[in-house]
Design a protein around this motif. Structure first.
Motif, short mmCIF file in Angstrom:
data_model
loop_
_atom_site.label_atom_id
_atom_site.label_comp_id
_atom_site.label_asym_id
_atom_site.label_seq_id
_atom_site.Cartn_x
_atom_site.Cartn_y
_atom_site.Cartn_z
N ARG A 151 -15.61 -2.41 -20.63
CA ARG A 151 -16.52 -2.47 -21.65
C ARG A 151 -16.44 -3.51 -22.75
O ARG A 151 -17.15 -4.00 -23.46
CB ARG A 151 -17.02 -1.38 -22.29
N ASN A 152 -14.96 -3.87 -22.84
CA ASN A 152 -14.55 -4.73 -24.00
C ASN A 152 -13.33 -5.48 -23.96
O ASN A 152 -12.89 -5.42 -22.79
CB ASN A 152 -14.49 -3.85 -25.47
N TYR A 153 -12.78 -6.19 -24.83
CA TYR A 153 -11.76 -7.24 -24.58
C TYR A 153 -10.39 -6.40 -24.28
O TYR A 153 -9.49 -6.54 -23.76
CB TYR A 153 -11.49 -7.89 -25.85
N ALA A 187 -17.39 -5.66 -14.97
CA ALA A 187 -17.58 -5.91 -16.34
C ALA A 187 -19.14 -5.20 -16.61
O ALA A 187 -20.05 -5.52 -16.12
CB ALA A 187 -17.68 -7.03 -16.65
N LEU A 197 -15.54 -15.33 -17.47
CA LEU A 197 -15.29 -13.98 -17.38
C LEU A 197 -15.00 -13.79 -15.91
O LEU A 197 -13.86 -13.21 -15.38
CB LEU A 197 -16.40 -12.93 -17.50
N SER A 217 -22.27 -4.67 -21.81
CA SER A 217 -21.70 -5.08 -23.28
C SER A 217 -21.00 -6.43 -23.44
O SER A 217 -21.01 -6.70 -24.78
CB SER A 217 -20.65 -3.92 -23.76
N PHE A 218 -20.80 -7.44 -22.29
CA PHE A 218 -20.36 -8.48 -22.47
C PHE A 218 -21.41 -9.61 -22.79
O PHE A 218 -21.14 -10.74 -22.82
CB PHE A 218 -19.51 -9.00 -21.30
N SER A 260 -26.87 -9.51 -18.88
CA SER A 260 -27.22 -8.94 -20.03
C SER A 260 -28.74 -8.29 -20.15
O SER A 260 -29.50 -8.89 -19.33
CB SER A 260 -27.26 -10.11 -21.25
N THR A 320 -20.82 -18.23 -19.62
CA THR A 320 -20.09 -16.96 -19.99
C THR A 320 -19.75 -16.30 -18.51
O THR A 320 -18.59 -15.83 -18.53
CB THR A 320 -21.15 -16.14 -20.64
#
Length: 713
Positions: free
Chosen positions: A613-615, A628, A643, A631-632, A655, A639
């Motif tokens: 969910r995050n870096y 993923a 990733l 949330s990205f 998204s 994009t």
């Protein structure tokens, strides 16, 4: 010592002038597209050359906000905008979209990029991620406390990273992590990720506990935080090594910008001089206030963050109504009131029309004051003793705020050096505070002086007459040899020539490298997913696990109750592997410094993969199968490709901001690894704030709230 940069908002020209004249080091602003405050007046692309020339002449930087998601069909338009901004000499771009960062670096290898708070960066891993995109500064999430920032800085040192950090120091607080709020999109189709936030957090709500509406009295605004005021913690902020202090407010008035910038300029200068800063609470509250509070900078305090009684500007609290008489009220004032001030009566029901008007007369008797209002202004049947009274406007304060930017207030200090002797021209050299330098010579030679030679004082008087410019003489070095003279008319001509040339030099934009590339260079069509597509499920409890499905699109959580929807567990946290089932595990959405222990617990469950969910997840679970989550904010193929290729993701969720045609455009370039959510209760606010702690307990956070979430059905 040079302190942090003071960064001010500018929704229009008046706000830009207010910021500059009151001491801002830089301003940030948007244009017609791709900025997170589309409701602001904003500037046009055609304004950029004039605006930046004005700013650079005054020694102020200008940052353009491109802090929204970019859709695939918008890539040509945003590329054109970028070229215009680069040509105009923008000082930096503030960016949310990962793909846009890639495009900027593709077009210009040295144009500064600032990672927006919309990127939801809360840890050193997030800062490192931004750096890989070419970001030279990172705006941290507002939820980071000074303690978090200290840990983050130490983590950066351990990684040998020296990326400057920026934080918000004053203004409105979003209750949700920026970039992780889908409420406006879900309720009304107005995406906060696209600059169209409907401010659902400022609306009244009911709290339902065990199926019953919980009586909270006059507290209905459960998600509306008080406004941020970081001035009481300014010394600690400076000590934390923050590079830039941002003031929120591109939808606010020029008077707000002038007042807040001036207040923080004076406070910051005092702190940098080793003095204690005074806090002008009255002026800051008049500028705009839903209540002023240090936000999350001092740590989590759910009782203080959200007052709950109102979701809009209140102003300055005056006291409570004691009695009603003679077209007015008696009040024991806690702040002064003058005729002409605007007031409003607060009955604890701000969701309906409130009575208010202008004060006509003020009479004081002992410790009570009678405020008389204009005839017919108030329906006195709707005012009663006990009502709170607020001052909503102060014409005197507003006039002073406007005067602060009506003329040049912040002048550029200059150093003059004067050389010459009889029989040679007078040579004057001028240098400003930013290293610009100009030199000019008189058109006639200096003559021996019989009377009234050029003295240092005479030179200061004539060359220092800079009142119609932005310049001010700071120091003059007289290196004339002997007693010489030159006509005053020639000195005045030299002064004007030097001023004009220096102003022109200061207005020159920075020259960034620019390539003849295009966004099309970064796009490559990908094969369509094979038919039939896989159907996968995210499950949240053991009974819902009904059949084996691919790990990357499934998950099992042994416990879903977490404090405030964030990381801290309210009733235990230990992943359990379902016997004989393939599964993946989704760690919490947000990762703060020193919270890798949570990820270690997840890894101990030995899942077949991870829904990241995050870096921090991308970094911590590198080398393992990963999918993923939404949330990205993957909204375009630039994009998606970054990733997928950088982290070898098996699946990547699109998204939630995309409609069908936008999804199709993304699919054209993203291939079979793209995942689309087809059924779900869309997540709304992702918050650090815990409503249950705030309104069902007297505690400040999960350590002392009594865990009310565990005690409800």
């Amino acid at each position: 010592m040079k302190g942090p940069e003071l960064l001010a908002p500018a929704g229009d020209w008046e706000c830009a002038k207010a910021a500059v004249e009151n001491g801002a080091d830089a301003i940030y602003f948007g244009v017609e597209q791709f900025n997170a405050r589309l409701r602001a007046q904003n500037f046009t692309l055609a304004d950029l050359p004039e605006l930046l020339a004005f700013l650079h002449g005054r020694g102020v930087k200008g940052y353009l906000t491109l802090n929204t998601l970019i859709f695939t069909d918008e890539l040509p338009a945003v590329e054109s905008l970028l070229k215009t901004a680069i040509a105009a000499g923008i000082d930096a771009l503030i960016v949310q979209d990962v793909g846009l960062c890639r495009l900027i670096r593709h077009l210009s290898p040295d144009l500064p990029i600032h990672a927006s708070t919309q990127m939801t960066i809360t840890s050193a891993a997030g800062v490192a991620f931004a750096q890989t995109l070419g970001c030279e500064l990172v705006v941290l999430a507002r939820e980071c406390s000074l303690r978090d920032i200290g840990k983050l800085q130490r983590d950066l040192q351990g990684r040998s990273l020296t990326v400057p950090l920026e934080i918000f120091i004053h203004g409105a607080l979003c209750v949700s992590y920026s970039g992780q709020c889908l409420t406006s999109e879900a309720l009304g189709g107005r995406s906060a990720n696209r600059g169209e936030c409907a401010q659902a957090c400022r609306m009244p709500y009911e709290l339902v506990v065990d199926g019953q509406v919980h009586d909270l009295g006059d507290r209905h605004y459960l998600l509306s935080p008080q406004d941020l005021m970081g001035m009481p913690l300014l010394s600690e902020v400076v000590a934390a090594g923050i590079a830039s202090l941002k003031i929120e407010g591109r939808l606010k008035s020029p008077e707000y910008v002038a007042t807040v910038v001036k207040s923080y300029r004076q406070a910051l200068d005092k702190v940098m001089g080793g003095q204690k800063a005074d806090i002008p609470r009255y002026e800051l509250a008049m500028a705009f206030s839903r209540g002023l509070y240090p936000g999350w900078l001092g740590g989590i305090d759910n009782q203080e963050l959200v007052d709950g009684r109102c979701g809009r500007k209140r102003g300055v609290y005056l006291g409570t109504v004691q009695a009603i008489a003679d077209r007015g009220v008696w009040v024991a004032l806690v702040e002064s009131v003058q005729p002409g001030d605007g007031i409003v009566f607060d009955r604890g029901q701000p969701q309906i029309k409130e009575e208010g008007g202008r004060v006509y007369r003020v009479q004081t008797q002992g410790d009570r004051t009678h405020l008389q209002l204009g005839a017919g202004d108030i329906d006195w049947r709707r005012v009663q003793p006990g009502d709170r009274l607020w001052k909503t406007s102060d014409p005197v304060w507003a006039k002073q705020a406007r005067q602060s930017y009506a003329q040049v207030g912040q002048r550029v200090p200059l150093i003059f050096t004067v050389d010459g002797e009889a029989g040679t021209p007078l040579t004057v050299t001028v240098q400003d505070d930013r290293g610009h330098i100009v030199q000019a010579r008189s058109t006639m030679n200096l003559e021996p002086a019989q009377h009234q030679p050029l003295t240092t004082e005479t030179l200061r008087q004539q060359l220092g007459r800079l009142g119609n410019t932005v310049f001010a003489l700071q120091h003059l070095e007289n290196r004339l040899v002997g007693a010489v003279i030159l006509p005053v008319k020639e000195l005045n001509r030299l002064r004007r020539e030097l001023g004009d040339r220096l102003w022109a030099q200061r207005q020159q934009p920075p020259r960034w490298q620019f390539t003849a590339r295009s966004h099309r260079d970064l796009l490559s069509p990908r094969p369509r997913p094979p038919a039939p597509s896989e159907l996968s499920v995210l499950v949240r409890s053991a009974p819902n696990w009904t059949r084996r499905s691919p790990w990357g699109l499934s998950a099992f959580m042994s416990n879903t109750k977490t404090h405030g929807g964030t990381r801290k567990p309210c009733s235990g946290f230990e992943p359990k592997r379902p016997p004989g089932k393939a599964f993946g595990w989704p760690p919490p959405h947000i990762a703060k410094p020193d919270e890798n222990w949570i990820l270690q617990q997840v890894k101990r469950a030995a899942p077949d993969g991870y829904l990241v969910r995050n870096y921090d997840h991308l970094e911590f679970f590198a080398g393992h199968p990963m999918a993923a989550d939404f949330s990205f904010n993957v909204a375009n193929p630039l994009t998606a490709q970054f990733l997928q290729e950088t982290y070898t993701l098996q699946h990547l969720t699109a998204s939630y901001d995309l409609n069908l045609s936008q999804l199709e455009a993304l699919l054209q370039y993203s291939g079979p690894t793209l995942e689309i959510t087809i059924h779900q209760h869309i997540p709304m606010f992702h918050m650090e704030h815990c409503v249950f702690c705030a309104f069902l307990s007297e505690g400040t956070d999960f350590t002392n709230c009594g865990r009310p979430v565990n005690n409800t059905k």
